[in-house]
Design a protein around this motif. Structure first.
Motif, PDB file in Angstrom:
ATOM      1  N   UNK A   3     124.009  57.332 -95.315  1.00  0.00           N
ATOM      2  CA  UNK A   3     123.456  58.154 -94.241  1.00  0.00           C
ATOM      3  C   UNK A   3     123.331  57.348 -92.950  1.00  0.00           C
ATOM      4  N   UNK A   4     122.817  56.124 -93.059  1.00  0.00           N
ATOM      5  CA  UNK A   4     122.659  55.282 -91.866  1.00  0.00           C
ATOM      6  C   UNK A   4     124.012  54.952 -91.255  1.00  0.00           C
ATOM      7  N   UNK A   5     124.997  54.687 -92.116  1.00  0.00           N
ATOM      8  CA  UNK A   5     126.345  54.448 -91.605  1.00  0.00           C
ATOM      9  C   UNK A   5     126.899  55.670 -90.903  1.00  0.00           C
ATOM     10  N   UNK A   6     126.650  56.862 -91.473  1.00  0.00           N
ATOM     11  CA  UNK A   6     127.104  58.094 -90.846  1.00  0.00           C
ATOM     12  C   UNK A   6     126.441  58.351 -89.506  1.00  0.00           C
ATOM     13  N   UNK A   7     125.145  58.077 -89.426  1.00  0.00           N
ATOM     14  CA  UNK A   7     124.427  58.234 -88.160  1.00  0.00           C
ATOM     15  C   UNK A   7     125.009  57.297 -87.105  1.00  0.00           C
ATOM     16  N   UNK A   8     125.274  56.058 -87.495  1.00  0.00           N
ATOM     17  CA  UNK A   8     125.845  55.096 -86.548  1.00  0.00           C
ATOM     18  C   UNK A   8     127.236  55.530 -86.098  1.00  0.00           C
ATOM     19  N   UNK A   9     128.055  55.997 -87.054  1.00  0.00           N
ATOM     20  CA  UNK A   9     129.405  56.431 -86.697  1.00  0.00           C
ATOM     21  C   UNK A   9     129.395  57.614 -85.758  1.00  0.00           C
ATOM     22  N   UNK A  10     128.558  58.615 -86.041  1.00  0.00           N
ATOM     23  CA  UNK A  10     128.482  59.791 -85.180  1.00  0.00           C
ATOM     24  C   UNK A  10     127.911  59.439 -83.811  1.00  0.00           C
ATOM     25  N   UNK A  11     126.977  58.500 -83.774  1.00  0.00           N
ATOM     26  CA  UNK A  11     126.397  58.078 -82.495  1.00  0.00           C
ATOM     27  C   UNK A  11     127.455  57.431 -81.600  1.00  0.00           C
ATOM     28  N   UNK A  12     128.311  56.608 -82.194  1.00  0.00           N
ATOM     29  CA  UNK A  12     129.380  55.965 -81.417  1.00  0.00           C
ATOM     30  C   UNK A  12     130.359  57.014 -80.903  1.00  0.00           C
ATOM     31  N   UNK A  13     130.733  57.956 -81.764  1.00  0.00           N
ATOM     32  CA  UNK A  13     131.645  59.020 -81.334  1.00  0.00           C
ATOM     33  C   UNK A  13     131.014  59.835 -80.213  1.00  0.00           C
ATOM     34  N   UNK A  14     129.742  60.179 -80.362  1.00  0.00           N
ATOM     35  CA  UNK A  14     129.057  60.938 -79.327  1.00  0.00           C
ATOM     36  C   UNK A  14     128.980  60.188 -78.007  1.00  0.00           C
ATOM     37  N   UNK A  15     128.756  58.879 -78.074  1.00  0.00           N
ATOM     38  CA  UNK A  15     128.695  58.062 -76.862  1.00  0.00           C
ATOM     39  C   UNK A  15     130.041  58.049 -76.153  1.00  0.00           C
ATOM     40  N   UNK A  16     131.121  57.965 -76.929  1.00  0.00           N
ATOM     41  CA  UNK A  16     132.458  57.913 -76.339  1.00  0.00           C
ATOM     42  C   UNK A  16     132.895  59.265 -75.798  1.00  0.00           C
ATOM     43  N   UNK A  17     132.547  60.338 -76.494  1.00  0.00           N
ATOM     44  CA  UNK A  17     133.006  61.673 -76.101  1.00  0.00           C
ATOM     45  C   UNK A  17     132.033  62.356 -75.141  1.00  0.00           C
ATOM     46  N   UNK A  18     130.814  61.868 -75.041  1.00  0.00           N
ATOM     47  CA  UNK A  18     129.817  62.506 -74.203  1.00  0.00           C
ATOM     48  C   UNK A  18     130.278  62.811 -72.782  1.00  0.00           C
ATOM     49  N   UNK A  19     130.864  61.841 -72.056  1.00  0.00           N
ATOM     50  CA  UNK A  19     131.317  62.131 -70.696  1.00  0.00           C
ATOM     51  C   UNK A  19     132.359  63.238 -70.619  1.00  0.00           C
ATOM     52  N   UNK A  20     133.169  63.396 -71.659  1.00  0.00           N
ATOM     53  CA  UNK A  20     134.159  64.473 -71.674  1.00  0.00           C
ATOM     54  C   UNK A  20     133.454  65.830 -71.697  1.00  0.00           C
ATOM     55  N   UNK A  21     132.319  65.883 -72.391  1.00  0.00           N
ATOM     56  CA  UNK A  21     131.537  67.120 -72.459  1.00  0.00           C
ATOM     57  C   UNK A  21     130.586  67.276 -71.280  1.00  0.00           C
TER      58      UNK A  21
END
Length: 269
Positions: free
Chosen positions: A179-197
């Motif tokens: 779960x912690x690994x998944x949270x970290x992975x999704x957080x990184x993806x969100x940080x990278x894609x956030x400006x696109x959104x």
């Protein structure tokens, strides 16, 4: 694993292509997904000893998805479709007291609400122009990319490092470390894609972490249903993945969450 990867290599580009087109192609896809998902739900219900109505429930899911895809998203049409669907299901039970009990009606109604969460995919996609690379596409992609990132990192962290069970009575293979690994992975993806959104990187990071948690709740919910029904997969439509519910169980929780974050917090419309 190879079959699962090949299905993803074919399915993900096709899904993203239809998502890019939006409008009728996406509506047709989501409507088909909804009908298959409700059929899988009824099979789970039957395995648990209930008799959800496939016919009435499918019509209700179809009506909700059509309302989300075609009617003005700012008007109360979706709420009306949900309310009328509930009344239709309860009326059907009263008209067929021998075949269906009130409990069967409630099980059917729960399935309509559960599968009907797919309507938020259409509502989220319509936040922009409804087609092309617009705000709606960016936000739907954010929801799915973060969910996929969470699933991927949860697997690669949880398999070698998982020691503490997250929910052993529901899904024995899931771990706190995963779960912690998944949270970290999704957080990184969100940080990278956030400006696109159209949001800041730190906002994308927080949103990605929250999406991972919602995805886990969605996954555990379907796992609980399957465990109660005594089955491994809800369906067999997608090789290596199971059925529609198996593949999109996380998204049933993520999509409504992301839609209301986008509209209520960031003011998209």
């Amino acid at each position: 694993m190879l079959v699962r990867i090949l299905t993803g290599l074919v399915g993900i580009p096709l899904f993203l292509g239809l998502l890019y087109l939006g409008q009728w192609p996406l509506l047709a896809l989501v409507a088909g997904m909804g009908l298959v998902a409700f059929y899988e739900y009824t099979r789970l219900g039957q395995a648990m000893g209930f008799r959800p109505s496939l016919a009435v429930g499918s019509l209700a899911v179809f009506a909700i998805l059509l309302a989300a895809g075609l009617l003005p998203p700012t008007a109360p049409h979706l709420g009306a479709a949900v309310a009328l669907s509930a009344l239709a299901i309860l009326t059907w039970t009263l008209a067929r007291p021998v075949e269906y009990t009130p409990v069967d009606a409630l099980i059917t109604l729960a399935g309509v609400f559960y599968v009907g969460m797919l309507s938020h995919l259409l509502l989220l996609r319509r936040l922009g122009d409804g087609t092309g690379f617009d705000a709606g596409f960016a936000w739907v992609a954010l929801a799915f990319f973060c969910t996929w990132g969470a699933d991927t990192m949860a697997y690669f962290v949880g398999v070698p490092l998982g020691r503490h069970k997250l929910a052993p009575k529901i899904s024995p293979q899931k771990s706190v470390e995963g779960l912690l690994g998944g949270v970290a992975g999704a957080a990184v993806v969100g940080m990278l894609w956030g400006p696109v959104a159209g949001i800041a990187r730190w906002q994308g990071l927080l949103l990605g972490a929250a999406i991972a948690l919602m995805a886990t709740l969605g996954d555990l919910t379907e796992s609980a249903l399957k465990r109660a029904a005594g089955v491994k997969d809800a369906g067999h439509l997608l090789p290596g993945h199971g059925g529609i519910l198996d593949r999109f169980d996380s998204s049933l929780f993520v999509l409504p969450f992301v839609y209301y974050v986008a509209t209520l917090i960031f003011g998209l419309s």
